[in-house]
Each structure stands twice: as C-alpha cells, then as structure tokens.
Design an enzyme around this catalytic site. Structure first.
Site, PDB file in Angstrom:
ATOM      1  N   LYS A 183      12.162  66.474  31.240  1.00 26.76           N
ATOM      2  CA  LYS A 183      11.443  67.859  31.783  1.00 26.76           C
ATOM      3  C   LYS A 183      10.740  67.485  33.214  1.00 26.76           C
ATOM      4  O   LYS A 183       9.862  66.710  33.254  1.00 26.76           O
ATOM      5  CB  LYS A 183      10.594  68.221  30.832  1.00 26.76           C
ATOM      6  N   CYS A 291      -1.887  60.148  42.180  1.00 27.63           N
ATOM      7  CA  CYS A 291      -2.778  59.836  41.040  1.00 27.63           C
ATOM      8  C   CYS A 291      -3.703  58.494  41.440  1.00 27.63           C
ATOM      9  O   CYS A 291      -4.753  58.028  40.859  1.00 27.63           O
ATOM     10  CB  CYS A 291      -2.005  59.230  39.668  1.00 27.63           C
TER      11      CYS A 291
HETATM   12  P1  NDP Z   1       0.177  68.458  33.805  1.00 29.56           P
HETATM   13  O1  NDP Z   1      -0.229  67.270  33.024  1.00 29.56           O
HETATM   14  O2  NDP Z   1      -0.111  69.737  33.015  1.00 29.56           O
HETATM   15  O3  NDP Z   1       1.580  68.351  34.039  1.00 29.56           O
HETATM   16  C1  NDP Z   1       2.560  67.284  34.093  1.00 29.56           C
HETATM   17  C2  NDP Z   1       3.697  67.362  33.411  1.00 29.56           C
HETATM   18  O4  NDP Z   1       3.537  67.831  32.161  1.00 29.56           O
HETATM   19  C3  NDP Z   1       4.582  69.006  33.788  1.00 29.56           C
HETATM   20  O5  NDP Z   1       5.959  68.666  33.881  1.00 29.56           O
HETATM   21  C4  NDP Z   1       4.079  69.826  32.703  1.00 29.56           C
HETATM   22  O6  NDP Z   1       4.707  70.888  32.742  1.00 29.56           O
HETATM   23  C5  NDP Z   1       4.114  69.141  31.453  1.00 29.56           C
HETATM   24  N1  NDP Z   1       3.195  69.566  30.419  1.00 29.56           N
HETATM   25  C6  NDP Z   1       2.120  70.498  30.397  1.00 29.56           C
HETATM   26  N2  NDP Z   1       1.532  70.594  29.052  1.00 29.56           N
HETATM   27  C7  NDP Z   1       2.419  69.865  28.305  1.00 29.56           C
HETATM   28  C8  NDP Z   1       2.441  69.405  26.959  1.00 29.56           C
HETATM   29  N3  NDP Z   1       1.436  69.936  26.205  1.00 29.56           N
HETATM   30  N4  NDP Z   1       3.103  68.689  26.407  1.00 29.56           N
HETATM   31  C9  NDP Z   1       4.223  68.157  27.175  1.00 29.56           C
HETATM   32  N5  NDP Z   1       4.343  68.315  28.824  1.00 29.56           N
HETATM   33  C10 NDP Z   1       3.210  69.009  29.040  1.00 29.56           C
HETATM   34  O7  NDP Z   1      -0.393  68.670  35.172  1.00 29.56           O
HETATM   35  P2  NDP Z   1      -0.526  69.680  36.124  1.00 29.56           P
HETATM   36  O8  NDP Z   1       0.672  70.067  36.855  1.00 29.56           O
HETATM   37  O9  NDP Z   1      -1.178  70.868  35.287  1.00 29.56           O
HETATM   38  O10 NDP Z   1      -1.767  69.410  36.869  1.00 29.56           O
HETATM   39  C11 NDP Z   1      -3.212  69.608  36.740  1.00 29.56           C
HETATM   40  C12 NDP Z   1      -3.968  68.181  37.179  1.00 29.56           C
HETATM   41  O11 NDP Z   1      -3.537  67.253  36.578  1.00 29.56           O
HETATM   42  C13 NDP Z   1      -4.067  68.146  38.561  1.00 29.56           C
HETATM   43  O12 NDP Z   1      -4.810  69.097  39.432  1.00 29.56           O
HETATM   44  C14 NDP Z   1      -4.220  66.812  39.055  1.00 29.56           C
HETATM   45  O13 NDP Z   1      -5.799  66.397  38.972  1.00 29.56           O
HETATM   46  C15 NDP Z   1      -3.658  65.903  37.595  1.00 29.56           C
HETATM   47  N6  NDP Z   1      -2.354  65.427  37.735  1.00 29.56           N
HETATM   48  C16 NDP Z   1      -2.302  64.048  37.843  1.00 29.56           C
HETATM   49  C17 NDP Z   1      -0.954  63.599  37.938  1.00 29.56           C
HETATM   50  C18 NDP Z   1      -0.908  62.147  38.193  1.00 29.56           C
HETATM   51  O14 NDP Z   1       0.215  61.609  38.801  1.00 29.56           O
HETATM   52  N7  NDP Z   1      -1.860  61.403  37.387  1.00 29.56           N
HETATM   53  C19 NDP Z   1       0.359  64.428  38.315  1.00 29.56           C
HETATM   54  C20 NDP Z   1      -0.049  65.871  38.282  1.00 29.56           C
HETATM   55  C21 NDP Z   1      -1.130  66.232  37.924  1.00 29.56           C
HETATM   56  P3  NDP Z   1       4.464  72.143  33.517  1.00 29.56           P
HETATM   57  O15 NDP Z   1       4.879  71.871  35.191  1.00 29.56           O
HETATM   58  O16 NDP Z   1       5.202  73.416  33.149  1.00 29.56           O
HETATM   59  O17 NDP Z   1       2.992  72.448  33.654  1.00 29.56           O
END
Ligand code: NDP
Length: 477
Positions: A183, A291
């Site tokens: 996904k 990250c």
């Molecule tokens: P998320 O962790 O919400 O998103 C990452 C992925 O997980 C997306 O594909 C998301 O879908 C999906 N997802 C969301 N909820 C669930 C769930 N309950 N079970 C399984 N999959 C799920 O990150 P965000 O995009 O909301 O970003 C929020 C914060 O996270 C950022 O501000 C940043 O600080 C941090 N972040 C860190 C990352 C890293 O590489 N360490 C990467 C991205 C974000 P969907 O896109 O539909 O939300």
C-alpha cells in the site's frame, strides 16, 4: 562572493506521461478498486494531477489471495537464478523509464527534480540490481543452506520517498521468494502504479506484486489480514506502534522503520566548509522529509558562532521553488497537513524562546512551501529538540566536551542515525561506539547504498533493510 542568477531550467512535465486515471494493480491486472477514488495533487501548485482508484477491505482480501496463489504456484518454487532474471529486468526497466519516473515523482511528491533524478530513481534501480544478485546466492547469506521465504508480505510505505521505499520493500521480498501486497501513501500513489506497469513489462507472473492505493484503513486491513506472513512498515512511530499492537500474538514477522531526531555532531577540529555542506544535506535534502535527517545539530561551543555564520550564508543561497526546475534545491512540502505540522512546531520554538533565523528566499504564493529555517539557542527540553519536525527546520544546540556531545545526542527516544564531523579517526570510532543510532555517518551524511543495512533503535523501530542483514527479515530463519 555574490549569488549567481539562474535562468529557469524546467524539466518537461510531459515526460511524466500523466494519465487522468490510475487504478489498483491486482493479480497482474489494473482493476477497479471498490474504495472511494482519491484525487492526488501537485503540492507545488495544488492542482489535481489524477484520480486514483482505491482499494476497499474486500479488495485487500482479493489481493492477498492472488499473492498467496502466486507464492504457492510459481514464485516460491522458482529457482533463485530464474527469480533473479525478473529482478534484473525490473531494474533495467526502472533505468529505461527513469526520466518519466523522476518527473512523476517530483509532480506527485514535490521533491526537486535533481533529487528524484539523481537520488530516488537510481537508488531504486540499484536496490533491484543488488537484490537480483542475491536471489541465487541465498545459501551463502549466512542463514544456513536453502533458507525458506516467509510467504505473503504486506508492506505499507510513506510519502517521503515513494518509489525508493517501494524498492526497499519489494526488492528483498521478491529476491527471497516472497510475494507482495503493497500500500503506497495516500498522497503519493503514482510512481507505485507506474511500477506496476513495469511489473507487467517484465512479465512478472500475476500476483507476485500487487499494489493497493488507499488510506490508513487499507494499510491496517492489509497488515491485519490473516493470510499475511510478513509485515514491513515505514512511517510514523505512532502508526508503527499501532501495527505492533495489532499483530501482537500472531506469527507474523515484523520490521518497523519509524521516525528519528538524529544528532549531527560537529567538533572544533572539523573542516567547517565541508561540515556546512553536510549539515545542509542532512536537514534540507528532500525538504527535511527524511526519517534519518540530521535535524539536531550539536556544535562544539568554541566554533558555534563561526559555523552558524557560514551555515546561514550557505542556507540563504538555497533556491526554493518549482520542483521541476533543475536548479531548485528545496521543493514543496508534501501536503497541507504536513505544512501545518511544521508551522505548529516552529511556533512552539518561538514560544519556548529559541532564536529563529529564516532564509530570506522568495516563497511562492501557491502551493505548500516552507523557507529553510535554523533555530539557535535551542534547549534539550524544547519540542523542536525532541519531536520529529519532518520539514526544512534545523535545531542547533551546543556542547563543550565529547562526553556532553554523546549524552545530548543520545537524549532522544529515537535512534535511527547520527553524524560526526572531526579530523580525528579515533574520536570517530569512539563516538560511533557511544551513539545509540542504527546508522552513523562520519564526515558525510545521508549516504545510502543497497549493500548497507539501515534501521533503528528504540522508537525508530527494529529490523534492518538492505545488505545481507536485510534479507533475514524476509526469510524463515
Ligand atoms: P503515517 O505513519 O500515518 O503513514 C505511513 C503509511 O502508513 C501511509 O501509507 C499511511 O496511509 C499508512 N497508515 C496510516 N495509518 C495506518 C494504520 N493504522 N495501519 C496501517 N497503515 C497505516 O505517516 P503520515 O503520513 O501521517 O505522517 C505523519 C508524521 O509521521 C510525519 O509528520 C512525520 O513526522 C512522520 N513520518 C515519518 C516517516 C519516516 O520515514 N520515518 C515517513 C512519513 C511520516 P495514508 O497515506 O493513507 O495515511
């Protein structure tokens, strides 16, 4: 020295071959998902790029069944030398379609074209080349003779490196004989769906790779599906923890690659001009949506003033704007939500008494942009020193002794990466031993190689991706 004037050098957006509609990819075909379609936008202009069909929970079941059938019927029993050919083919097709993928990634994500062109897409291809090489050598990977795959992998990836994170997940899974349901993030589904076309071009057997655009609920349905054997997630620590709770008590193997708040430590004997380049790369690469970004700069007190002056000058030369312009250093923030989060944390920095300096660069009126910002006089208790901002914002703290540097660097619930800048080799080794971070760079930052394992400690997650170590996550060992 003055700053050069640059004439606009836009890459042609026609290269992206943008289509009005994209659809989920299941069992080797593009299908109508039964979820609500989403509109993906260009964060640099806020215009709609395309409509994307999404999966519903019942589509997740269909995709997992297709992946299981492909696993049992073809992929797991195929000799590694044959699987390798598919991975090599995919790698070459990514190279052949690299300009299209780079432009599409910059349109959908907002990252500068020079980064998608020179970093994301070539590194994605490199992951397939690297893992193609492993497919027929798994007996020699150190896990005993004939190590077995796990089965169906459910993979959920974020929006900051859409194609590259896909490659990090899919390449090792396929090389080791697993099949995949992936996904992509809601705001960046397009390159994953072009990757699906590449799977068709490579004549990958149907069901080996399935791509399901959708929101977080689809991610949750995928990782929770009873016939998924392996879960791989990159994203926020909060969602990582929710996934861990969700699958606790099942036999699913899990790797989590989560947030970070990396310390980039500069000693007084460091070559300052080089360190400034490393600091800029560490925090402003990909708008700081990284990250492992070097978001906490720890500078030895005696050089702090001189370094800050050089840093501010260098940051003021960064060009912010159109991601498709080849001269752009800083593109758009990926979404309005992320921009609001960055603004909120920056306001907390002001309120808690840090000194804010923002580059005087012009900021476009349309689209989601945030000018590069450096906070000095930062205290460890401040939110901007503790929380992942995930934007082009650097927090600068000072230290006097190596011990103090280590204590401050390790004063975080995360532990993904760290940087050290010094001329002394012995100090690099000593520091690397003390720092609780999965990756430690010395006199450089943000270097990635498919052969090098990547992953974190503590709230940055567990498991490693890349290298020989990364294979373990996809093998029954
Ligand atoms: P998320 O962790 O919400 O998103 C990452 C992925 O997980 C997306 O594909 C998301 O879908 C999906 N997802 C969301 N909820 C669930 C769930 N309950 N079970 C399984 N999959 C799920 O990150 P965000 O995009 O909301 O970003 C929020 C914060 O996270 C950022 O501000 C940043 O600080 C941090 N972040 C860190 C990352 C890293 O590489 N360490 C990467 C991205 C974000 P969907 O896109 O539909 O939300």
């Amino acid at each position: 020295m003055g700053i050069f004037e640059y004439a606009p050098a836009p890459e042609s957006r026609d290269l992206a071959n943008l289509k009005p509609q994209y659809r989920p990819f299941v069992n080797g075909e593009f299908v109508d998902g039964s979820g609500e379609p989403l509109k993906t936008i260009n964060p640099a202009t806020e215009e709609v790029l395309a409509e994307v069909g999404t999966a519903s929970v019942s589509d997740v079941d269909v995709a997992v069944k297709a992946a299981r059938k492909a696993y049992n019927g073809v992929w797991a029993k195929m000799p590694g030398s044959e699987r390798a050919k598919y991975l090599f083919r995919i790698a070459r097709l990514i190279q052949e379609r690299s300009r299209e993928l780079a432009v599409l990634e910059s349109l959908d994500n907002g990252k500068p074209i020079k980064e998608s062109r020179d970093s994301d897409v070539p590194t994605a291809a490199a992951h397939f080349f690297y893992h193609a090489g492993w497919a027929d050598k798994l007996d020699y990977a150190g896990y005993g003779p004939n190590p077995k795959p796990l089965g169906v992998a459910g993979q959920v990836i974020p929006w900051n490196f859409p194609l590259l994170m896909l490659a990090w997940k899919i390449a090792p899974a396929l090389a080791t004989g697993n099949t995949v349901v992936l996904k992509p993030a809601e705001t960046t589904p397009l390159t994953a769906l072009v990757f699906a076309e590449i799977c068709q071009q490579a004549e990958l057997p149907p069901g080996v790779v399935n791509i399901l655009p959708g929101a977080g609920d689809i991610g949750a349905a995928l990782v929770g599906h009873g016939d998924v054997n392996k879960v791989a997630f990159t994203g926020s620590t909060e969602v990582g923890k929710a996934i861990q709770r969700q699958i606790a008590g099942t036999a699913k193997k899990l790797t989590l690659e989560l947030g970070g708040k990396a310390a980039n430590v500069v000693f007084d004997d460091a070559p300052l001009d080089q360190a400034v380049e490393g600091i800029v790369n560490g925090i402003f690469f990909n708008q700081g949506h990284v990250c492992c970004a070097g978001s906490r700069l720890l500078v030895q007190e005696s050089i702090a003033e001189e370094l800050l002056e050089k840093l501010r000058y260098r940051v003021s030369t960064l060009r912010l704007g159109d991601p498709l312009d080849k001269n752009t250093d800083i593109g758009a923030i990926n979404s309005a939500e992320q921009l609001a989060k960055i603004k909120g944390l920056v306001e907390s920095g002001d309120a808690e008494g840090a000194e804010r300096w923002t580059s005087p660069c012009p900021v476009p009126e349309r689209g989601f942009f945030f000018a590069p910002t450096v906070f000095s006089d930062v205290q460890q208790s401040m939110r901007i020193a503790r929380e992942e901002i995930f934007g082009p914002v650097l927090s600068v703290l000072t230290f006097r002794t190596p011990d103090e540097a280590v204590t401050k660097a390790n004063n975080t619930p995360y532990g993904l990466s760290a940087g050290i800048w010094t001329e002394k080799g012995s100090r690099i080794l000593w520091m690397a031993n003390q720092l609780r971070a999965g990756v430690v760079w010395a006199n450089t930052f943000n270097r990635f190689d498919p052969a090098a394992p990547f992953g974190g400690y503590q709230e940055s997650g567990f498991g490693r991706e890349g290298g020989r170590t990364g294979l373990e996550a996809y093998l029954d060992v």
